[in-house]
Design a protein around this motif. Structure first.
Motif, PDB file in Angstrom:
ATOM      1  N   HIS A  76       0.815  -1.216   0.000  1.00  0.00           N
ATOM      2  CA  HIS A  76       0.000   0.000   0.000  1.00  0.00           C
ATOM      3  C   HIS A  76       0.852   1.271   0.000  1.00  0.00           C
ATOM      4  O   HIS A  76       0.482   2.265  -0.638  1.00  0.00           O
ATOM      5  N   GLU A  77       1.981   1.258   0.690  1.00  0.00           N
ATOM      6  CA  GLU A  77       2.849   2.437   0.651  1.00  0.00           C
ATOM      7  C   GLU A  77       3.358   2.732  -0.753  1.00  0.00           C
ATOM      8  O   GLU A  77       3.716   3.869  -1.070  1.00  0.00           O
ATOM      9  N   LEU A  78       3.399   1.711  -1.594  1.00  0.00           N
ATOM     10  CA  LEU A  78       3.982   1.847  -2.931  1.00  0.00           C
ATOM     11  C   LEU A  78       2.968   2.272  -3.985  1.00  0.00           C
ATOM     12  O   LEU A  78       3.335   2.456  -5.145  1.00  0.00           O
ATOM     13  N   TYR A  79       1.714   2.450  -3.587  1.00  0.00           N
ATOM     14  CA  TYR A  79       0.680   2.819  -4.552  1.00  0.00           C
ATOM     15  C   TYR A  79       0.876   4.235  -5.077  1.00  0.00           C
ATOM     16  O   TYR A  79       1.304   5.130  -4.341  1.00  0.00           O
ATOM     17  N   SER A  85      -0.025  13.879  -3.101  1.00  0.00           N
ATOM     18  CA  SER A  85       1.393  14.177  -2.885  1.00  0.00           C
ATOM     19  C   SER A  85       2.335  13.222  -3.598  1.00  0.00           C
ATOM     20  O   SER A  85       3.532  13.503  -3.697  1.00  0.00           O
ATOM     21  N   SER A  86       1.830  12.091  -4.072  1.00  0.00           N
ATOM     22  CA  SER A  86       2.704  11.106  -4.710  1.00  0.00           C
ATOM     23  C   SER A  86       2.410  10.909  -6.192  1.00  0.00           C
ATOM     24  O   SER A  86       2.852   9.931  -6.794  1.00  0.00           O
ATOM     25  N   THR A  87       1.689  11.845  -6.789  1.00  0.00           N
ATOM     26  CA  THR A  87       1.263  11.692  -8.185  1.00  0.00           C
ATOM     27  C   THR A  87       2.421  11.379  -9.118  1.00  0.00           C
ATOM     28  O   THR A  87       2.314  10.550 -10.014  1.00  0.00           O
ATOM     29  N   ASP A  88       3.549  12.041  -8.903  1.00  0.00           N
ATOM     30  CA  ASP A  88       4.688  11.898  -9.813  1.00  0.00           C
ATOM     31  C   ASP A  88       5.704  10.868  -9.339  1.00  0.00           C
ATOM     32  O   ASP A  88       6.804  10.780  -9.893  1.00  0.00           O
ATOM     33  N   GLN A  93      10.933   5.072  -6.985  1.00  0.00           N
ATOM     34  CA  GLN A  93      10.906   6.466  -6.556  1.00  0.00           C
ATOM     35  C   GLN A  93       9.879   6.682  -5.437  1.00  0.00           C
ATOM     36  O   GLN A  93      10.124   7.431  -4.495  1.00  0.00           O
ATOM     37  N   LYS A  94       8.746   6.000  -5.521  1.00  0.00           N
ATOM     38  CA  LYS A  94       7.745   6.094  -4.454  1.00  0.00           C
ATOM     39  C   LYS A  94       8.289   5.487  -3.167  1.00  0.00           C
ATOM     40  O   LYS A  94       8.103   6.019  -2.070  1.00  0.00           O
ATOM     41  N   TYR A  95       8.970   4.369  -3.294  1.00  0.00           N
ATOM     42  CA  TYR A  95       9.609   3.743  -2.131  1.00  0.00           C
ATOM     43  C   TYR A  95      10.601   4.696  -1.473  1.00  0.00           C
ATOM     44  O   TYR A  95      10.598   4.888  -0.252  1.00  0.00           O
ATOM     45  N   GLN A  96      11.454   5.330  -2.279  1.00  0.00           N
ATOM     46  CA  GLN A  96      12.447   6.243  -1.725  1.00  0.00           C
ATOM     47  C   GLN A  96      11.784   7.463  -1.074  1.00  0.00           C
ATOM     48  O   GLN A  96      12.289   7.988  -0.078  1.00  0.00           O
ATOM     49  N   GLN A  97      10.653   7.910  -1.623  1.00  0.00           N
ATOM     50  CA  GLN A  97       9.913   8.999  -0.989  1.00  0.00           C
ATOM     51  C   GLN A  97       9.475   8.574   0.421  1.00  0.00           C
ATOM     52  O   GLN A  97       9.606   9.347   1.384  1.00  0.00           O
ATOM     53  N   HIS A 165       3.307   0.327  -9.396  1.00  0.00           N
ATOM     54  CA  HIS A 165       4.115   0.333 -10.613  1.00  0.00           C
ATOM     55  C   HIS A 165       5.559  -0.071 -10.307  1.00  0.00           C
ATOM     56  O   HIS A 165       6.095   0.301  -9.255  1.00  0.00           O
ATOM     57  N   PRO A 166       6.216  -0.798 -11.202  1.00  0.00           N
ATOM     58  CA  PRO A 166       7.562  -1.297 -10.914  1.00  0.00           C
ATOM     59  C   PRO A 166       8.700  -0.384 -11.372  1.00  0.00           C
ATOM     60  O   PRO A 166       9.869  -0.752 -11.218  1.00  0.00           O
TER      61      PRO A 166
END
Length: 307
Positions: A76-79, A85-88, A93-97, A165-166
């Protein structure tokens, strides 16, 4: 960069919980009731929420209540949602955010050095990891390529197929393969550094297929881990392996290692606990010191419906 550490080394117990899903107001209100645990540590084992705001909310409470907090990501954190705030931010990159948000609260992540626990239970390496899944928890007569189609035959399909997304990897399977190699190497390096110490391994997804038992949605199992981690509890001298994801609380013993599924779950999945007056404080699982292993290293499943 993370802020200079203000953590006090815990001298008490180590607890864990997963899948608190603070996107649900019911769970959010329950999390606000988390009690102070001076001297103790906490592992947050994924699926805290979906957005940066969810993480900040949950992390702020956890770090006020525990001396040291560890976090590893769930799906769920990776969605990635079309707005917010995570659109881009997608994939790695989402993981690192999420990692940077955790570090802003001085929370230890899979990207930080593993540390040695010196509290109750004795010196133990605490190893949060991140491995994802590769559909290999499928039946033997189903190919990897047909695994998702096989699940769809029973109208089962994970939201991950649309929101996780991978990037920059071509597929989630290839991202999983990369992660397994990365954390296998990190565990090997830590074992070489601390050859005499046992480990606590924390990962959102179960490390073993035989622990991913889903009575009502059995074909969801393909989104629950990878067979590449099947023997890690033995290879890396784990005294306990912590996971979530299944929303089915249980304790298993395999080869003298304790496996703990520590999910809270969606509101409907712990409402019976709430009706009995049990909240998140009652559903925190003690990891260390924890019980002694059974004499032969194996024991029947202990279901933890009420903690």
């Amino acid at each position: 960069m993370s802020n200079p550490s203000t953590r006090k080394p815990p001298t008490g117990k180590l607890y864990a919980i997963a899948d608190i899903h603070v996107a649900f107001s019911y769970n959010q209100e329950a999390w606000f009731e988390l009690a102070p645990h001076p001297g103790d540590g906490l592992i947050l084992c994924g699926d805290i929420g979906e957005t940066v705001e969810h993480l900040r909310q949950a992390f702020s409470i956890a770090t006020k209540c525990f001396d040291t907090v560890w976090w590893c990501p769930g799906n769920h954190e990776l969605y990635t949602f079309p707005t917010g705030s995570s659109t881009d931010f997608r994939g790695e990159q989402k993981y690192q955010q999420c990692v940077e948000v955790a570090r802003s609260f001085d929370i230890l992540t899979p990207e930080d050095d593993f540390v040695v626990w010196e509290g109750e239970g004795g010196a133990t390496v605490i190893a949060p990891i991140f491995t994802l899944y590769d559909y290999s928890f499928k039946p033997y007569d189903v190919t990897i390529e047909n695994a998702v189609s096989w699940a769809r035959e029973e109208n089962i399909e994970a939201t991950d197929e649309f929101l996780l997304h991978p990037d920059p990897f071509p597929s989630r399977q290839e991202w999983c393969s990369h992660l397994v190699k990365k954390f296998e190497a990190k565990l090997e390096a830590a074992q070489a550094q601390f050859p005499s110490l046992p480990f606590v391994i924390a990962n959102h997804w179960p490390l073993r297929k035989d622990l991913a038992s889903l009575k009502y949605i059995p074909r969801f199992v393909i989104w629950c881990g990878t067979t590449l981690t099947e023997d890690w509890h033995q290879r890396f001298n784990a005294r306990a392996v912590i996971s979530g994801h299944l929303h089915i609380r249980r304790t298993d013993w395999k080869n003298g290692c304790r496996f703990e599924e520590v999910s809270l779950g969606y509101p409907r999945q712990w409402k019976h606990c709430a009706q009995m007056g049990l909240g998140v404080n009652d559903l925190l699982r003690e990891v260390l010191p924890g019980p002694e292993p059974p004499e032969n290293g194996e024991a029947p499943v202990q279901w933890r419906r009420y903690g």
